[in-house]
Write an enzyme that holds these catalytic residues in place. Structure first.
Site, PDB file in Angstrom:
ATOM      1  CG  ASP A  72      -1.977   1.075   1.061  1.00 58.19           C
ATOM      2  OD1 ASP A  72      -1.797   2.295   0.699  1.00 58.19           O
ATOM      3  OD2 ASP A  72      -2.988   0.889   1.711  1.00 58.19           O
ATOM      4  CE1 TYR A 154      -7.323  15.818 -11.731  1.00 58.76           C
ATOM      5  CE2 TYR A 154      -8.598  15.097 -13.820  1.00 58.76           C
ATOM      6  CZ  TYR A 154      -8.084  14.948 -12.620  1.00 58.76           C
ATOM      7  OH  TYR A 154      -8.081  13.633 -11.905  1.00 58.76           O
ATOM      8  N   GLY A 196      -4.082  12.244 -21.343  1.00 60.66           N
ATOM      9  CA  GLY A 196      -5.685  12.852 -21.257  1.00 60.66           C
ATOM     10  C   GLY A 196      -6.327  11.364 -21.395  1.00 60.66           C
ATOM     11  N   PRO A 197      -7.616  11.358 -21.789  1.00 68.77           N
ATOM     12  CG  PRO A 197      -9.655  11.682 -22.379  1.00 68.77           C
ATOM     13  CD  PRO A 197      -8.284  12.162 -22.416  1.00 68.77           C
TER      14      PRO A 197
HETATM   15  C1  HXC Z   1     -17.808   9.690  -2.903  1.00 65.95           C
HETATM   16  C2  HXC Z   1     -16.517   7.778  -2.341  1.00 65.95           C
HETATM   17  C3  HXC Z   1     -16.392   7.002  -3.354  1.00 65.95           C
HETATM   18  C4  HXC Z   1     -17.346   7.583  -4.391  1.00 65.95           C
HETATM   19  C5  HXC Z   1     -15.493   5.968  -1.998  1.00 65.95           C
HETATM   20  N1  HXC Z   1     -15.922   7.096  -1.366  1.00 65.95           N
HETATM   21  N2  HXC Z   1     -15.759   5.870  -3.356  1.00 65.95           N
HETATM   22  N3  HXC Z   1     -17.323   9.181  -1.987  1.00 65.95           N
HETATM   23  N4  HXC Z   1     -18.063   8.848  -4.006  1.00 65.95           N
HETATM   24  N5  HXC Z   1     -17.466   7.145  -5.567  1.00 65.95           N
HETATM   25  C6  HXC Z   1     -15.484   7.233   0.115  1.00 65.95           C
HETATM   26  C7  HXC Z   1     -15.915   6.128   0.871  1.00 65.95           C
HETATM   27  O1  HXC Z   1     -17.318   6.269   1.313  1.00 65.95           O
HETATM   28  C8  HXC Z   1     -15.076   6.064   2.118  1.00 65.95           C
HETATM   29  O2  HXC Z   1     -15.367   7.126   2.977  1.00 65.95           O
HETATM   30  C9  HXC Z   1     -13.762   6.569   1.602  1.00 65.95           C
HETATM   31  O3  HXC Z   1     -14.131   7.125   0.298  1.00 65.95           O
HETATM   32  C10 HXC Z   1     -12.917   5.290   1.474  1.00 65.95           C
HETATM   33  O4  HXC Z   1     -13.589   4.477   0.730  1.00 65.95           O
HETATM   34  P1  HXC Z   1     -13.395   2.736   0.523  1.00 65.95           P
HETATM   35  O5  HXC Z   1     -14.049   2.221  -0.467  1.00 65.95           O
HETATM   36  O6  HXC Z   1     -13.159   2.432   1.857  1.00 65.95           O
HETATM   37  O7  HXC Z   1     -11.791   2.754   0.257  1.00 65.95           O
HETATM   38  P2  HXC Z   1     -10.830   1.829  -0.590  1.00 65.95           P
HETATM   39  O8  HXC Z   1     -11.581   0.431  -0.545  1.00 65.95           O
HETATM   40  O9  HXC Z   1      -9.531   1.756  -0.020  1.00 65.95           O
HETATM   41  O10 HXC Z   1     -10.859   2.374  -2.192  1.00 65.95           O
HETATM   42  C11 HXC Z   1     -10.035   3.366  -2.506  1.00 65.95           C
HETATM   43  C12 HXC Z   1     -10.950   4.201  -3.622  1.00 65.95           C
HETATM   44  C13 HXC Z   1     -11.146   3.116  -4.904  1.00 65.95           C
HETATM   45  C14 HXC Z   1     -10.024   5.317  -4.204  1.00 65.95           C
HETATM   46  C15 HXC Z   1     -12.290   4.711  -3.117  1.00 65.95           C
HETATM   47  O11 HXC Z   1     -11.732   3.930  -5.925  1.00 65.95           O
HETATM   48  C16 HXC Z   1      -9.908   2.568  -5.185  1.00 65.95           C
HETATM   49  O12 HXC Z   1      -9.649   1.566  -4.927  1.00 65.95           O
HETATM   50  N6  HXC Z   1      -9.360   3.189  -6.388  1.00 65.95           N
HETATM   51  C17 HXC Z   1      -8.133   2.518  -7.008  1.00 65.95           C
HETATM   52  C18 HXC Z   1      -8.101   2.980  -8.672  1.00 65.95           C
HETATM   53  C19 HXC Z   1      -8.465   4.054  -9.230  1.00 65.95           C
HETATM   54  O13 HXC Z   1      -9.208   4.933  -8.529  1.00 65.95           O
HETATM   55  N7  HXC Z   1      -8.381   4.165 -10.410  1.00 65.95           N
HETATM   56  C20 HXC Z   1      -8.849   5.362 -11.427  1.00 65.95           C
HETATM   57  C21 HXC Z   1      -7.464   6.237 -11.558  1.00 65.95           C
HETATM   58  S1  HXC Z   1      -8.047   7.050 -13.024  1.00 65.95           S
HETATM   59  P3  HXC Z   1     -16.266   7.013   4.329  1.00 65.95           P
HETATM   60  O14 HXC Z   1     -16.314   8.558   5.339  1.00 65.95           O
HETATM   61  O15 HXC Z   1     -17.690   6.702   3.999  1.00 65.95           O
HETATM   62  O16 HXC Z   1     -15.453   6.177   5.134  1.00 65.95           O
HETATM   63  C22 HXC Z   1      -7.342   8.567 -12.779  1.00 65.95           C
HETATM   64  C23 HXC Z   1      -7.534   9.316 -14.124  1.00 65.95           C
HETATM   65  C24 HXC Z   1      -7.679  10.881 -14.296  1.00 65.95           C
HETATM   66  O17 HXC Z   1      -6.724   9.041 -11.691  1.00 65.95           O
HETATM   67  C25 HXC Z   1      -7.850  11.512 -15.495  1.00 65.95           C
HETATM   68  C26 HXC Z   1      -8.864  11.020 -16.246  1.00 65.95           C
HETATM   69  C27 HXC Z   1      -8.896  11.539 -17.648  1.00 65.95           C
HETATM   70  P1  NAP Z   2      -6.249   1.880 -12.702  1.00 69.69           P
HETATM   71  O1  NAP Z   2      -5.986   0.782 -13.558  1.00 69.69           O
HETATM   72  O2  NAP Z   2      -7.323   1.898 -11.744  1.00 69.69           O
HETATM   73  O3  NAP Z   2      -4.488   1.963 -11.841  1.00 69.69           O
HETATM   74  C1  NAP Z   2      -4.662   2.356 -10.612  1.00 69.69           C
HETATM   75  C2  NAP Z   2      -3.788   1.285  -9.929  1.00 69.69           C
HETATM   76  O4  NAP Z   2      -3.363   1.850  -8.506  1.00 69.69           O
HETATM   77  C3  NAP Z   2      -4.369   0.070  -9.600  1.00 69.69           C
HETATM   78  O5  NAP Z   2      -3.550  -0.967 -10.002  1.00 69.69           O
HETATM   79  C4  NAP Z   2      -4.409   0.198  -8.099  1.00 69.69           C
HETATM   80  O6  NAP Z   2      -4.233  -1.341  -7.453  1.00 69.69           O
HETATM   81  C5  NAP Z   2      -3.330   0.832  -7.726  1.00 69.69           C
HETATM   82  N1  NAP Z   2      -3.646   1.536  -6.059  1.00 69.69           N
HETATM   83  C6  NAP Z   2      -4.689   2.428  -5.831  1.00 69.69           C
HETATM   84  N2  NAP Z   2      -4.594   2.453  -4.621  1.00 69.69           N
HETATM   85  C7  NAP Z   2      -3.266   1.999  -4.188  1.00 69.69           C
HETATM   86  C8  NAP Z   2      -2.470   1.988  -3.076  1.00 69.69           C
HETATM   87  N3  NAP Z   2      -2.868   2.679  -2.105  1.00 69.69           N
HETATM   88  N4  NAP Z   2      -1.267   1.367  -2.799  1.00 69.69           N
HETATM   89  C9  NAP Z   2      -0.933   0.786  -3.971  1.00 69.69           C
HETATM   90  N5  NAP Z   2      -1.549   0.732  -5.264  1.00 69.69           N
HETATM   91  C10 NAP Z   2      -2.496   1.275  -5.361  1.00 69.69           C
HETATM   92  O7  NAP Z   2      -6.185   3.330 -13.564  1.00 69.69           O
HETATM   93  P2  NAP Z   2      -5.396   3.688 -14.684  1.00 69.69           P
HETATM   94  O8  NAP Z   2      -6.581   4.446 -15.596  1.00 69.69           O
HETATM   95  O9  NAP Z   2      -4.711   2.691 -15.241  1.00 69.69           O
HETATM   96  O10 NAP Z   2      -4.566   4.748 -14.017  1.00 69.69           O
HETATM   97  C11 NAP Z   2      -3.261   4.611 -14.033  1.00 69.69           C
HETATM   98  C12 NAP Z   2      -2.473   6.097 -13.564  1.00 69.69           C
HETATM   99  O11 NAP Z   2      -2.875   7.056 -14.977  1.00 69.69           O
HETATM  100  C13 NAP Z   2      -3.038   6.997 -12.673  1.00 69.69           C
HETATM  101  O12 NAP Z   2      -1.990   7.361 -11.989  1.00 69.69           O
HETATM  102  C14 NAP Z   2      -3.914   7.700 -13.275  1.00 69.69           C
HETATM  103  O13 NAP Z   2      -4.292   9.256 -12.428  1.00 69.69           O
HETATM  104  C15 NAP Z   2      -3.513   8.209 -14.585  1.00 69.69           C
HETATM  105  N6  NAP Z   2      -4.134   8.617 -15.558  1.00 69.69           N
HETATM  106  C16 NAP Z   2      -5.376   7.643 -16.097  1.00 69.69           C
HETATM  107  C17 NAP Z   2      -5.860   8.422 -17.189  1.00 69.69           C
HETATM  108  C18 NAP Z   2      -6.546   7.584 -18.029  1.00 69.69           C
HETATM  109  O14 NAP Z   2      -7.459   8.088 -18.795  1.00 69.69           O
HETATM  110  N7  NAP Z   2      -6.783   6.172 -17.666  1.00 69.69           N
HETATM  111  C19 NAP Z   2      -5.776   9.693 -17.533  1.00 69.69           C
HETATM  112  C20 NAP Z   2      -4.990  10.452 -16.653  1.00 69.69           C
HETATM  113  C21 NAP Z   2      -4.026   9.934 -15.680  1.00 69.69           C
HETATM  114  P3  NAP Z   2      -5.008  -1.949  -6.133  1.00 69.69           P
HETATM  115  O15 NAP Z   2      -6.351  -1.562  -6.279  1.00 69.69           O
HETATM  116  O16 NAP Z   2      -4.885  -3.257  -6.375  1.00 69.69           O
HETATM  117  O17 NAP Z   2      -4.050  -1.374  -5.353  1.00 69.69           O
END
Ligand code: HXC
Ligand code: NAP
Length: 288
Positions: A72, A154, A196-197
């Site tokens: 983590d 952003y 970007g996306p």
């Molecule tokens: C509002 C939310 C929420 C949501 C979770 N929470 N999801 N609040 N809207 N959609 C709140 C929960 O209620 C909780 O608060 C707190 O956040 C923690 O949630 P958990 O589910 O317990 O956390 P966890 O299981 O650790 O999951 C972490 C996470 C999850 C960030 C919420 O989405 C995750 O694992 N993400 C990892 C992958 C990811 O996000 N990938 C996308 C990256 S894309 P409370 O108060 O209820 O305890 C990216 C691209 C950007 O960055 C640009 C694109 C163009």
């Molecule tokens: P993704 O597949 O959801 O990747 C996010 C990764 O982060 C997952 O493998 C997740 O694995 C890991 N992660 C999350 N919380 C973590 C923690 N606490 N410790 C260790 N690992 C953790 O999404 P993605 O689209 O490929 O995104 C990759 C990167 O690109 C991110 O930095 C994102 O912001 C960036 N980005 C993506 C886009 C897009 O369009 N896809 C655009 C701009 C920027 P676990 O949940 O198993 O931990």
């Protein structure tokens, strides 16, 4: 599109690369290409099952050395322990890719403080944790190294509805430039990519969820009218972590099909003016 790998065979031969969040999405695509280029790959994230699955897939594709370490990024002890394991296995780490992230869309006033903090902790604190642990190690052992941080466009424009992510990525952008300035003297290069996306399950499920898709087409915001291909990002990343980019540090390269600059431009909307109307407009705006 069939995007090909860009670098010469064995461009990363003998290098050990850590990709955080490397079991899924863009992290996995970068790790796959680095492996193809001859690197030893370490992927680190929370879910061991996803790491094991990705490891098998990568080895089936290209052979070579792939290790998945459950970590983590928010926990500094786990971060140091991951580095220790990498050094035990490969002797040293050469390249760090800070790719792990968390994100979701929400009106900010609906977020709990825990929800806000969880994103800051994964994105900003996680990147700081690995940068600090790895940087200290490289400085102590007088070792050249490359760090690559994955931000977003952003990070500098800001964006509503992903405020914790925007604040955290802005912090990572500043970290990239600040550390690059300070650690160049140690032969440590620190750069970033702002994608970007690029379609990934992680991003799409959370940022463009199904109920949205009938109303919003994110492609329409992109002047090149398509999403990025993972190999395009992997190509850029491979260059930026390779020895070919030794003179680059503190740089952020945007790879977004022109999305941010198009949507920031005051007059980009003039695209919508039909060609025939331009003669009428010219008549009314040119001096007689
Ligand atoms: C509002 C939310 C929420 C949501 C979770 N929470 N999801 N609040 N809207 N959609 C709140 C929960 O209620 C909780 O608060 C707190 O956040 C923690 O949630 P958990 O589910 O317990 O956390 P966890 O299981 O650790 O999951 C972490 C996470 C999850 C960030 C919420 O989405 C995750 O694992 N993400 C990892 C992958 C990811 O996000 N990938 C996308 C990256 S894309 P409370 O108060 O209820 O305890 C990216 C691209 C950007 O960055 C640009 C694109 C163009
Ligand atoms: P993704 O597949 O959801 O990747 C996010 C990764 O982060 C997952 O493998 C997740 O694995 C890991 N992660 C999350 N919380 C973590 C923690 N606490 N410790 C260790 N690992 C953790 O999404 P993605 O689209 O490929 O995104 C990759 C990167 O690109 C991110 O930095 C994102 O912001 C960036 N980005 C993506 C886009 C897009 O369009 N896809 C655009 C701009 C920027 P676990 O949940 O198993 O931990």
């Amino acid at each position: 599109m069939n995007v090909k790998g860009m670098l010469k065979e064995n461009s990363l031969k003998g290098k050990t690369v850590l990709v955080t969040g490397g079991a899924t999405g863009l992290g996995k695509s970068m790790a796959t290409y680095f492996l193809e280029l001859g690197a030893n790959i370490v992927i680190a994230s929370r879910k061991q099952e996803a790491l094991d699955k990705a490891k098998d897939e990568l080895i089936n594709l290209h052979g070579g050395n792939v290790v998945g370490i459950s970590c983590d990024v928010r926990n500094y002890d786990e971060v140091e322990n991951t580095l220790k394991k990498i050094k035990e296995q490969f002797g040293q780490l050469d390249i760090l890719v800070n790719n792990a992230a968390g994100n979701f869309i929400s009106p900010t006033e609906r977020l709990s403080h825990r929800a806000f903090n969880i994103i800051l902790d994964i994105v900003l604190k996680g990147t700081c944790n690995f940068s600090l642990a790895v940087g200290k190690d490289w400085i102590k052992s007088n070792q050249k190294g490359k760090m690559l941080n994955i931000v977003t466009t952003y990070a500098w424009t800001g964006s509503g509805y992903v405020v914790p992510s925007a604040a955290a990525k802005g912090g990572v952008l500043s970290l990239t430039r600040s550390l690059a300035a300070e650690w160049a003297k140690y032969n440590i290069n620190i750069n970033a990519i702002a994608p970007g996306p690029f379609p990934t399950k992680g991003a799409w499920d959370r940022l463009f969820p199904k109920p949205f898709r009938a109303f919003v087409d994110p492609k329409k915001r992109i002047p090149l009218k398509r999403f990025g291909e993972h190999q395009e990002l992997a190509n850029l990343a491979a260059y930026m972590v390779s020895d070919f980019s030794d003179y680059m540090t503190g740089e952020v390269v945007t790879l977004d099909g022109g999305e941010w600059i198009y949507n920031a431009g005051e007059f980009s909307w003039l695209d919508k003016i039909p060609k025939t109307l331009w003669s009428v407009i010219a008549k009314s705006t040119k001096k007689k």
